[in-house]
Design a protein around this motif. Structure first.
Motif, short mmCIF file in Angstrom:
data_model
loop_
_atom_site.label_atom_id
_atom_site.label_comp_id
_atom_site.label_asym_id
_atom_site.label_seq_id
_atom_site.Cartn_x
_atom_site.Cartn_y
_atom_site.Cartn_z
N GLY A 94 0.83 -1.22 0.00
CA GLY A 94 0.00 0.00 0.00
C GLY A 94 0.84 1.24 0.00
O GLY A 94 0.46 2.27 0.59
N MET A 147 -13.03 2.10 -4.54
CA MET A 147 -13.31 0.71 -4.16
C MET A 147 -14.81 0.51 -4.07
O MET A 147 -15.50 1.24 -3.35
N PRO A 173 -13.65 -5.16 -3.30
CA PRO A 173 -13.15 -5.20 -1.91
C PRO A 173 -12.78 -6.61 -1.43
O PRO A 173 -13.20 -7.60 -2.03
N ALA A 174 -12.00 -6.66 -0.35
CA ALA A 174 -11.64 -7.94 0.25
C ALA A 174 -12.82 -8.50 1.04
O ALA A 174 -13.11 -9.68 0.98
N ALA A 219 -16.47 -4.94 4.87
CA ALA A 219 -16.03 -3.83 5.71
C ALA A 219 -14.81 -3.11 5.11
O ALA A 219 -14.44 -2.04 5.56
N ARG A 258 -12.82 0.99 5.49
CA ARG A 258 -11.48 0.99 6.12
C ARG A 258 -10.46 1.56 5.16
O ARG A 258 -9.70 2.45 5.51
N GLN A 259 -10.50 1.07 3.93
CA GLN A 259 -9.49 1.51 2.97
C GLN A 259 -9.62 3.00 2.70
O GLN A 259 -8.61 3.71 2.59
N ALA A 286 -8.33 4.90 5.67
CA ALA A 286 -6.88 4.85 5.72
C ALA A 286 -6.26 5.64 4.56
O ALA A 286 -5.05 5.76 4.49
N ARG A 311 -6.10 4.65 1.66
CA ARG A 311 -5.43 3.77 0.70
C ARG A 311 -6.20 3.73 -0.61
O ARG A 311 -5.67 3.36 -1.64
N VAL A 312 -7.48 4.08 -0.55
CA VAL A 312 -8.21 4.44 -1.77
C VAL A 312 -8.81 5.82 -1.54
O VAL A 312 -9.05 6.21 -0.39
N ARG A 315 -22.19 4.48 11.49
CA ARG A 315 -21.57 3.74 12.60
C ARG A 315 -20.07 4.04 12.64
O ARG A 315 -19.50 4.25 13.71
N LYS A 352 -17.84 5.49 15.67
CA LYS A 352 -16.65 4.82 16.22
C LYS A 352 -15.44 5.73 16.10
O LYS A 352 -14.31 5.32 16.40
N VAL A 401 -14.19 6.85 13.32
CA VAL A 401 -13.48 6.68 12.06
C VAL A 401 -13.76 7.90 11.19
O VAL A 401 -14.91 8.31 11.03
N ILE A 431 -25.72 -9.00 10.65
CA ILE A 431 -25.27 -7.60 10.72
C ILE A 431 -26.21 -6.87 11.68
O ILE A 431 -27.43 -6.89 11.51
N ASP A 432 -25.61 -6.20 12.66
CA ASP A 432 -26.42 -5.71 13.79
C ASP A 432 -27.56 -4.79 13.33
O ASP A 432 -28.69 -4.93 13.77
N LEU A 448 -1.95 -4.68 2.12
CA LEU A 448 -1.01 -3.64 2.55
C LEU A 448 0.37 -3.94 1.97
O LEU A 448 1.04 -3.09 1.42
N TRP A 493 -11.15 -14.15 -3.45
CA TRP A 493 -12.26 -13.53 -2.73
C TRP A 493 -11.81 -12.26 -2.04
O TRP A 493 -12.59 -11.39 -1.75
N ALA A 494 -10.51 -12.17 -1.78
CA ALA A 494 -9.99 -10.93 -1.21
C ALA A 494 -9.83 -9.90 -2.31
O ALA A 494 -8.88 -9.13 -2.33
#
Ligand SMILES: Nc1ncnc2c1ncn2[C@@H]1O[C@H](COP(=O)(O)OP(=O)(O)OP(=O)(O)O)[C@@H](O)[C@H]1O
Ligand SMILES: Nc1ncnc2c1ncn2[C@@H]1O[C@H](COP(=O)(O)OP(=O)(O)OP(=O)(O)O)[C@@H](O)[C@H]1O
Ligand SMILES: [Mg+2]
Ligand SMILES: [Mg+2]
Lengths: 251, 312, 252, 251, 252
Positions: free
Chosen positions: B1, B18, B51-52, B55, B59-60, B63, B65-66, B78, B82, B84, B124-125, D110, D193-194
């Motif tokens: 990254g 992403m 995406p991986a 979530a 995150r990406q 961060a 990263r995208v 949410r 938190k 973020v 998922i909550d 990463l 899948w990732a």
């Protein structure tokens, strides 16, 4: 004794140190990577939650392993004794390893409904292959002279298997068990992703979705410890079961 | 990254986007914009990637990263809660797509029919919260309804009849898919059953990125708007772009999905494309707080400042 | 194995082993060629011959472990084979190894061990019952292997250098012991040995083989009185004559 | 020759028959389970699509395997020679097996960015463990008398390893390879899948997501064949590399 | 190994091996107890003794494979050890096994094989260079193991029953060959054997051990002229006398 475990401890510390460093380096965001400190905190704060889920997963792992070993060893022995069956069945065994779990999951659900069933099934599915391959290869590797001798002693096929081939292949079996024990944990995790109401796998997955990274890492740590424990258990079992191996060298 | 070079070919500015999931018809506007050359016209070079895990996009993006990610309003709120640091910079789909889907035999036409039934969710909550809200509005005793986490394979659970209904599939995708496959599914959209409306698909970015690349993002959203406009004029072109980029997509399904999704890209009358209705956001934020999904509100979870201006 | 119907060559006694025109090849190597041998019931036949001439192969053929490429093999009754390498099981202790044959014959493990144990004292292996093979000396291993073969209780014994790894004294002790055992309950024995004295001490007949491919060069019918005591024989001219002829046949 | 493969063929036919039966039984929804006929049809209709994706996945698998074998064998040898290192490093290796991929994936991304990197990494991650465990156990199982002999011949540690220990452990290594080769395929699927732009794993996942069950099963069939082929390859390699094993028994 | 500084016991010649008060126990079993032995440089010492008295243990101690529980061991120069079991590598052919020692000494594989191959003819192993161990007869395996030891080219040879599996003729051929080789280039040899004749043929000194725990019972300095030819010795009264005394010491 202490000296024996010193290196482990040292390397472990080093690893944790590196982990902490990378985590607090800041180049990696703390949603992707939780620091050891945060992880430990999570372990403490969510202890009861983690504990309950650990029990569930552990149970799945153990049951799955037992089944896998029974089936795997059984399969190996049968295939060893009945050669054509071996030729025939091996491809299917391999197939069983090549099928992605998301494809199997629904079928397993069909078979077992939800609940602990599919998890155990998946653990077993992942674990039995190493057991089978290693035991089978061990059985095939028996010193031929020994088999000749047994034949000349008029030993039955069963006696041959029981008194010579299985003891001979025992170390190989344990190699397989070592692998099985280690991957069984991940098996349970996958199993739980195919739908579960508790268990560490689910906890980790929810943690990821809910961005609770420290909890995720706490879960992972427990999973790792679980795998380690199982591995050590197998190794101890081996020492008990294969006393003759490497007796000399130690002296 | 490691940081990618910030500029693409011939001085265009590179943006990495992403998706929320593997490419599908919901994303057609993006491909339409690519095909129409709108990104290039606005000096952008957009890279699209899958995406991986669900979530990952948030995150990406957080961060950095995208630059941009597609996510869901509840997830954004949410994440903010938190701490973020992500902001929704524009809505792609202006409505909820999440829905309760069941097969005819289950006989679930209205929420009331859920009484005594098994409902499969992805665990998922906030979707569980949806179910509770729906049951409450329908006056069904939650105790009588069994919610069961079936992981991400909602359809298999439904088709293997291990659950009577699923909550979490999109009515415009899984719903259509099941219809095409002649399972004539019963669909109950959550927003029609007591869940406050929200924007299902929103573009998100970290506020740092917003600061640094505001103009680029504005340009991006503008290009997407033109993409949607092109789609209205000629859905085929955009669809072909999508299918060309992803040969493993089922053309029939995707075109059907696009047909019903096309209207959902449109902002409310007199609003620019990508508009995120503040009242709706705060209402939904309140819903999430009341359901105990978040502690604080949805404040600052979105911004309309980067919208290109002008509706469709 | 089949039993033959034609009249036996030596009418006096039934035939235990008949090898007729047997050839055994291993690729380019011919171990045995047109080999003939007949062993009467209860007869003790010693086989001596240069290294690599096919002695072990012959025993394995008779034991049914190998198949001949040509020729006929007739063996009456079952055989117990003591291979040249001791082939003890590393995971069994000495008694367990000795009991292996009994167990293979279906005797339950505990019972088999109970029967094997008392022999250890007699073979000078006392206190080593529980030792694993790697804890035994070469000669001890060989004696355990020998015991394993005897305990199989077969009418036909195929012994491939049973005492090769034993020193003079232990060896002669074992020889006397074996001779005594055979006096008590006669068995048919095929004994491969490199020790001509041993052959003459134990055998009714000594078969001298040629270098590979192995064929019978000479047969000596050792009509010395039994029991044969080493001390007395050493002086005995008849014995010396046999020894001379055997060594001569071997080419010494 | 033909006779040797007859049982395989028969059992395969039986399996396919059973599959067809269950599928057409109707009790199972054909979106959950595609029949062989449908699968074959999918194989034909989507052939070009499947082919391209197969190439991608195969490439990932092969690269991953090569790396895994290199690393695994290397690790085993080093840990065998440097005992304290073994005590120290083993726990970490086990950990590497116990960590769920969704947790690793982001970290791998990463490290490797997108593209083929993470897939290969995941394949390698899954594959190297069986190789390491089996080879290590093989190295530890060497007849001690042989080591004594070599020592008395004044052989260097390297000579000992190269001339006695490695040849001795070769069969164990191949057991590990067999397992690695088989699971490598599933590794690639997880890797894709990732996040991936093509490959059979993605194809299967999208197929599931689009209820294109026949295509899913077509993909699975290819994955299985791939695993089988790799397994057979390893077995052939073993026959070439371990000619002395079981020579007698065959004769 | 260290070299000692005090004046050697026998001033005439340097000392190759000195074993002083060495004790070796295996759990309850005492293999050697307070064992003393000194071997001069270039001396050929034969060791005879009852099975299990500690001969192999003694060699392994001198070879440095085992460590003594008590006592001092002084060995000058490096030793080549030929174990009682041949321990051939199943994956190497005969030449490869024979060349193992050379390779271990750093000689490249091809060169090592080139040096080992010519010996095969002389040891009667012609045409078996490429055979794998399981394709060899017992005696052939033993000869390959013997060759492996010689080729190590060490000044000190530790031979544990090198010819135990050989028939009379092959054995005497090997003995003559070894005697000749030692005449050509003298080496210090410790030879464990069960064959008293062999001992007297090859050795300058015969050491007779007691039953376990092994101690030295008698030493016979065999001052027979070399080269010693079996044919001539058989008649020689001096030889007969040596033989009698050795066997007597052994208790035969
Ligand atoms: N399995 C085998 N494969 C190939 N060749 C073999 C095999 N077994 C025996 N031979 C060959 O057959 C010949 C006879 O072997 P055998 O073991 O019978 O000799 P022997 O008389 O027992 O010799 P020794 O007295 O040394 O034991 C030898 O040349 C040997 O190389
Ligand atoms: N590794 C071991 N563990 C336990 N006991 C052992 C071990 N090695 C040898 N012994 C014991 O030490 C004693 C001497 O063994 P050694 O092999 O030296 O006898 P030996 O003189 O070579 O006998 P042989 O002539 O039969 O080879 C034996 O009683 C044996 O049981
Ligand atoms: Mg032989
Ligand atoms: Mg010995």
């Amino acid at each position: 004794m202490l000296k024996r475990y010193l290196p482990t401890a040292l390397l472990l510390l080093a690893a944790i140190g590196a982990w902490q460093a990378v985590a607090s380096l800041g180049s990696v965001d703390d949603l992707t990577l939780a620091s050891p400190v945060e992880t430990v905190r999570a372990l403490r704060d969510d202890s009861s939650l983690l504990f309950d889920n650990t029990l569930t997963t552990l149970w799945e792992v153990l049951l799955g392993l037992v089944i896998a070993v029974a089936l795997g060893a059984g399969a190996a022995v049968v295939m060893h004794v009945v050669r054509p069956l071996r030729d025939a069945a091996y491809p299917l065994l391999i197939a069983s390893q090549a099928v992605p779990i998301v494809v199997v999951a629904p079928l397993l659900i069909l078979a077992f409904d939800y609940g602990i069933g599919p998890k155990i099934a998946i653990v077993a599915l992942i674990c039995f292959f190493p057991v089978t391959v290693n035991l089978l290869d061990g059985l095939r590797g028996v010193e031929p002279e020994l088999l000749k001798l047994m034949r000349s002693l008029g030993a039955s096929r069963l006696a041959m298997l029981w008194k010579v081939e299985l003891p001979w292949a025992l170390p190989n079996l344990f190699s397989g068990l070592r692998i099985a024990a280690t991957v069984s944990v991940i098996g349970a995790v996958f199993g739980e992703w195919a739908g579960a109401d508790n268990g560490l796998g689910r906890l980790v997955l929810l943690g990821i979705n809910q961005l609770e990274t420290p909890r995720v890492y706490a879960g992972v740590v427990i999973l790792t410890v679980m795998a380690l424990a199982l591995f050590v258990l197998v190794s101890l079992a081996e020492r008990a079961a294969v006393p003759w191996s490497r007796r000399e060298v130690r002296s | 990254g490691e940081r990618k070079e910030r500029t693409g070919p011939n001085g265009t500015e590179r943006l990495q986007l992403m998706l929320d999931f593997f490419p599908n018809a919901d994303h057609t506007p993006i491909y339409a914009a690519q095909a129409g050359g709108h990104f290039k016209d606005l000096g952008l070079d957009v890279q699209v990637r899958a995406p991986a895990d669900p979530a990952a996009p948030l995150r990406q993006a957080a961060a950095g990263r995208v630059d941009l990610a597609l996510s869901y309003e509840p997830e954004v709120i949410r994440a903010r809660d938190k701490g973020v640091d992500v902001v929704a910079v524009g809505a792609l789909v202006q409505q909820p797509l999440t829905s309760i889907i069941s097969l005819p035999d289950a006989g679930i036409r209205t929420p009331k029919d859920l009484r005594g039934k098994k409902v499969g969710t992805a665990g998922i909550d906030y979707q569980s919260a949806f179910l509770q809200a729906i049951l409450q509005k329908a006056g069904v005793d939650p105790a009588g309804v069994m919610e069961r986490n079936v992981g991400f394979d909602l359809n298999p659970a439904l088709l293997t009849k291990k659950v009577d209904a699923t909550l979490g599939s999109f009515w415009n995708y899984e719903g259509i898919d099941l219809r095409l496959k002649k399972r004539n599914p019963q669909v109950i959209r959550v927003d029609k059953a007591g869940v406050p409306t929200y924007d299902e698909l929103v573009f998100v970015a970290s506020s740092k990125t917003v600061k640094e690349k505001g103009d680029a993002i504005r340009g991006f959203l503008g290009a997407i708007a033109r993409g949607v406009r092109d789609l209205r004029a000629n859905p085929k072109k955009g669809l072909d772009a999508l299918l060309a980029a992803n040969r493993d997509l089922d053309p029939r399904l995707q075109s059907e999905v696009l047909k019903v999704t096309l209207p959902l890209y449109a902002p409310p009358a007199g609003r620019p494309f990508g508009w995120q209705e503040p009242t709706e956001w705060s209402a939904f934020g309140k819903f999430m707080r009341d359901s105990g999904l978040i502690q604080k509100g949805a404040g600052g979870a979105f911004t309309n400042d980067l919208l290109p201006g002008g509706g469709l | 194995m089949t039993t033959r119907l034609e009249a036996p060559v030596r009418p006096r006694q039934a035939e235990a082993v008949a090898v007729r025109g047997v050839t055994r090849r291993f690729g380019p190597v011919t171990a045995l060629e047109g080999f003939d041998l007949e062993v009467r019931d209860g007869e003790v036949v010693a086989i001596v011959g240069p290294s690599g001439c096919g002695k072990s192969t012959l025993l394995e053929l008779i034991a049914g472990i190998q198949r001949p490429d040509e020729g006929e093999l007739v063996v009456t009754g079952s055989a117990a084979y003591m291979p040249q390498r001791d082939l003890l099981l590393p995971w069994r202790d000495a008694v367990g190894n000795a009991a292996l044959a009994l167990e293979s014959a279906g005797v339950p493990r505990r019972e088999a061990r109970r029967r094997a144990a008392p022999m250890f004292e007699r073979l000078g292996l006392g206190q080593f019952e529980q030792s694993r093979p790697h804890e035994l000396s070469g000669g001890m291993r060989q004696r355990v292997a020998f015991l394993r073969t005897l305990l199989a209780g077969r009418p036909l014994l195929l012994l491939d250098e049973p005492f090769g790894a034993l020193d003079a004294i232990t060896r002669s002790a074992m020889q006397d012991w074996l001779a005594g055992a055979l006096q008590a309950e006669p068995r048919t024995v095929l004994l491969v040995t490199h020790d001509v004295t041993e052959a003459l001490l134990l055998a009714d007949r000594v078969v001298v083989l040629s270098p590979r491919p192995g064929r019978v060069l000479t047969e000596l019918c050792v009509d010395l009185a039994r029991p044969r005591v080493r001390r007395e024989l050493v002086g005995d001219p008849a014995f010396a004559e046999f020894e001379r002829r055997a060594l001569e046949a071997l080419g010494c």
